[in-house]
Write an enzyme that holds these catalytic residues in place. Sequence first.
Site, short mmCIF file in Angstrom:
data_model
loop_
_atom_site.label_atom_id
_atom_site.label_comp_id
_atom_site.label_asym_id
_atom_site.label_seq_id
_atom_site.Cartn_x
_atom_site.Cartn_y
_atom_site.Cartn_z
CD GLU A 167 -2.81 -1.40 2.34
OE1 GLU A 167 -2.77 -0.53 3.24
OE2 GLU A 167 -3.59 -2.36 2.36
CG ASN A 203 -0.89 -6.60 -1.65
OD1 ASN A 203 -1.55 -7.15 -2.54
ND2 ASN A 203 -1.30 -6.53 -0.39
CG HIS A 219 -9.93 -5.27 0.62
ND1 HIS A 219 -10.22 -6.41 1.34
CD2 HIS A 219 -8.60 -5.09 0.72
CE1 HIS A 219 -9.11 -6.88 1.87
NE2 HIS A 219 -8.10 -6.10 1.51
CD GLU A 273 -4.77 -7.72 1.39
OE1 GLU A 273 -5.60 -6.94 1.90
OE2 GLU A 273 -3.54 -7.58 1.51
CG ASP A 325 -12.85 -8.29 1.63
OD1 ASP A 325 -12.83 -7.25 0.92
OD2 ASP A 325 -12.19 -8.40 2.68
O1 G3I Z 1 -2.88 -6.87 18.59
C1 G3I Z 1 -3.83 -5.94 19.14
C2 G3I Z 1 -4.28 -6.40 20.49
O2 G3I Z 1 -3.18 -6.40 21.38
C3 G3I Z 1 -5.38 -5.46 20.98
O3 G3I Z 1 -5.90 -5.94 22.18
C4 G3I Z 1 -6.50 -5.38 19.96
C5 G3I Z 1 -7.58 -4.37 20.35
O4 G3I Z 1 -8.34 -3.98 19.24
O5 G3I Z 1 -5.98 -4.95 18.72
C6 G3I Z 1 -5.02 -5.84 18.22
O6 G3I Z 1 -4.56 -5.36 16.99
C7 G3I Z 1 -5.44 -5.51 15.90
C8 G3I Z 1 -4.73 -6.30 14.82
O7 G3I Z 1 -5.51 -6.38 13.65
C9 G3I Z 1 -4.40 -7.72 15.25
O8 G3I Z 1 -5.57 -8.41 15.54
C10 G3I Z 1 -5.79 -4.13 15.39
O9 G3I Z 1 -6.60 -3.47 16.33
C11 G3I Z 1 -6.55 -4.24 14.10
O10 G3I Z 1 -6.72 -2.94 13.56
C12 G3I Z 1 -5.75 -5.08 13.11
O11 G3I Z 1 -6.52 -5.16 11.94
C13 G3I Z 1 -5.85 -5.71 10.84
C14 G3I Z 1 -5.66 -4.66 9.76
O12 G3I Z 1 -5.04 -5.27 8.63
C15 G3I Z 1 -4.79 -3.50 10.18
O13 G3I Z 1 -4.74 -2.56 9.14
C16 G3I Z 1 -6.70 -6.83 10.32
O14 G3I Z 1 -6.77 -7.87 11.29
C17 G3I Z 1 -6.11 -7.37 9.03
O15 G3I Z 1 -7.02 -8.29 8.45
C18 G3I Z 1 -5.88 -6.22 8.07
O16 G3I Z 1 -5.30 -6.72 6.90
C19 G3I Z 1 -5.05 -5.74 5.89
C20 G3I Z 1 -3.87 -6.22 5.09
O17 G3I Z 1 -2.77 -6.49 5.93
C21 G3I Z 1 -3.48 -5.19 4.03
N1 G3I Z 1 -4.60 -4.85 3.21
C22 G3I Z 1 -5.82 -4.49 3.89
C23 G3I Z 1 -6.21 -5.55 4.92
C24 G3I Z 1 -7.51 -5.18 5.60
O18 G3I Z 1 -7.37 -4.00 6.35
#
Ligand code: G3I
Length: 492
Positions: free
Chosen positions: A164, A205, A241, A269, A271
């Site tokens: 990104e 990506n 997405h 990715e 969806d």
């Molecule tokens: O690890 C912390 C945890 O300690 C905390 O308690 C919790 C509270 O909300 O948050 C946890 O972190 C989260 C993390 O995922 C791990 O689960 C973040 O809040 C959450 O924002 C994060 O979201 C991820 C997101 O990327 C971040 O931008 C999604 O799971 C993940 O599916 C998503 O994946 C991205 C790709 O990498 C790139 N392209 C877009 C895609 C969707 O956003």
Amino acid sequence: MRSRNARARLWTGIGAAATPLAAVAALAVAVAAPAQAATAVKTLAEAQGRYFGTAMTSGDVTNSAESSVAAAQFDMVTPGNEMKWDATEPSRGSFSFSRGDQILNWGQSHGMRVRGHNLVWHSQLPSWVNSLPTNQVQAAMESHINGVAGHYRGKVYAWDVINEPFNEDGSLRQDAFYKAMGSGYLADALRTAHAADPDARLYINDYNIEGVNAKSNALYSLAQQMLAQGVPLQGIGLESHFIVGQVPSSLLQNMQRFAALGLDVAVTELDDRIPLPASSANLQQQGTDYGNVVKACLAVPRCVGISQWGVDDGHSWIPGTFPGYGAAMFYDANYQPKPAYNATVAALSGPASPPPTTAPPTTAPPTTAPPTTAPPTTAPPTTAPPTTTPPGGAGCTATYQVTNSWPGGFQVSVAVTNGGSSAINGWTVRFTLASGQTITSLWSGVNTGTSGSVTVRNAAYNGTVAAGGATSFGFTGTGSAAPATGVSCTSS
Ligand code: G3I
């Protein structure tokens, strides 16, 4: 890292009120039995020389119902979060691979290939990186890439090296890397990753680059420049997405123009989010959308595979990031197939991928409007007939096809098909290149020799080919586009 709401605004500007439906869906997961689909999407994809993957987090792989559905359906896995910078190097020089290894091991134990995701991204970037003096960022970036790509060397088939990097208008994000190194960080990251894992396919990506638009045009120009400069860029990841009914009509043309540069393309990715509650009409439209994405990939020989961003609606990132939206996967929260699943199966069951052509294939998604920007014209690929070997060993055949050519260079795809009645667990393809031809980059296989007599063995992840199934490898080379001779395939 941005907050979820900030991220949602960045993606679509959608700011609807939160819904309790996601919680309802999550409860349903706990009581549901996994659906047993007649034919796995991975099997159908493999028969088309593609993979069909998913993203899995630590939570997903330890959920037995979700994990068993994923293992049955998919042949590629991308760690949802576990190989990102905040997971792998939370403090400077202190690497942690336990969570990434968990996803890698889960994938390998189910015969899947694994996609590395990701090495350089402005998000999920630990605060210590953003706090570095600019004159230390390059060393930190290179050290991170060496540490992570080095750890997974030979174990992942591809890396999203750069994730990104673009703003919507096609300018580069002013992140820590850009501020420290300007646009030069992009090539530096790719070169560093290539040195750390020479066999991994290296990708840029991004999202909202699926159609022809300002952002994908900027990426296209960047890719052209990088290839002209010999930067080891091998693929473009189209995150995909989508919003229901809004798959860009120029998706196919956009894939084709990147492929015509000699790059792989992949839907990384996928969806397709729907306003909740999902109407029957929108679920049907989602099926149309999924079918069109699959058909577009099958119509582009360099589209190597498709991956959904998750398994089912109960474990998707969408409701948490886009309040009011959900139902974005092809399984519902009870692991029941939706119209999108059936459409995926139907598209993957369609005719075998057509030979490479610059003319729109018959399986092109319907176009509702011409692209606002015409894709650049490229030299038509060579259309020499493929060379198919007689079966060798336990029934493997190799079909060698020059899929693209340009002055002084060419690109080849070799399909390895198991025509036997039992699975093969390894294959070797031999061929003799024409005089003056030299392989410059080979993917999805391990070669011995780059000119004259060449032997290519399967990579770690694609040696097993089911009865009636197929896989493929490819390469680019310098020299004329003459087809190879003496093509043979043996299996074990
Ligand atoms: O690890 C912390 C945890 O300690 C905390 O308690 C919790 C509270 O909300 O948050 C946890 O972190 C989260 C993390 O995922 C791990 O689960 C973040 O809040 C959450 O924002 C994060 O979201 C991820 C997101 O990327 C971040 O931008 C999604 O799971 C993940 O599916 C998503 O994946 C991205 C790709 O990498 C790139 N392209 C877009 C895609 C969707 O956003």
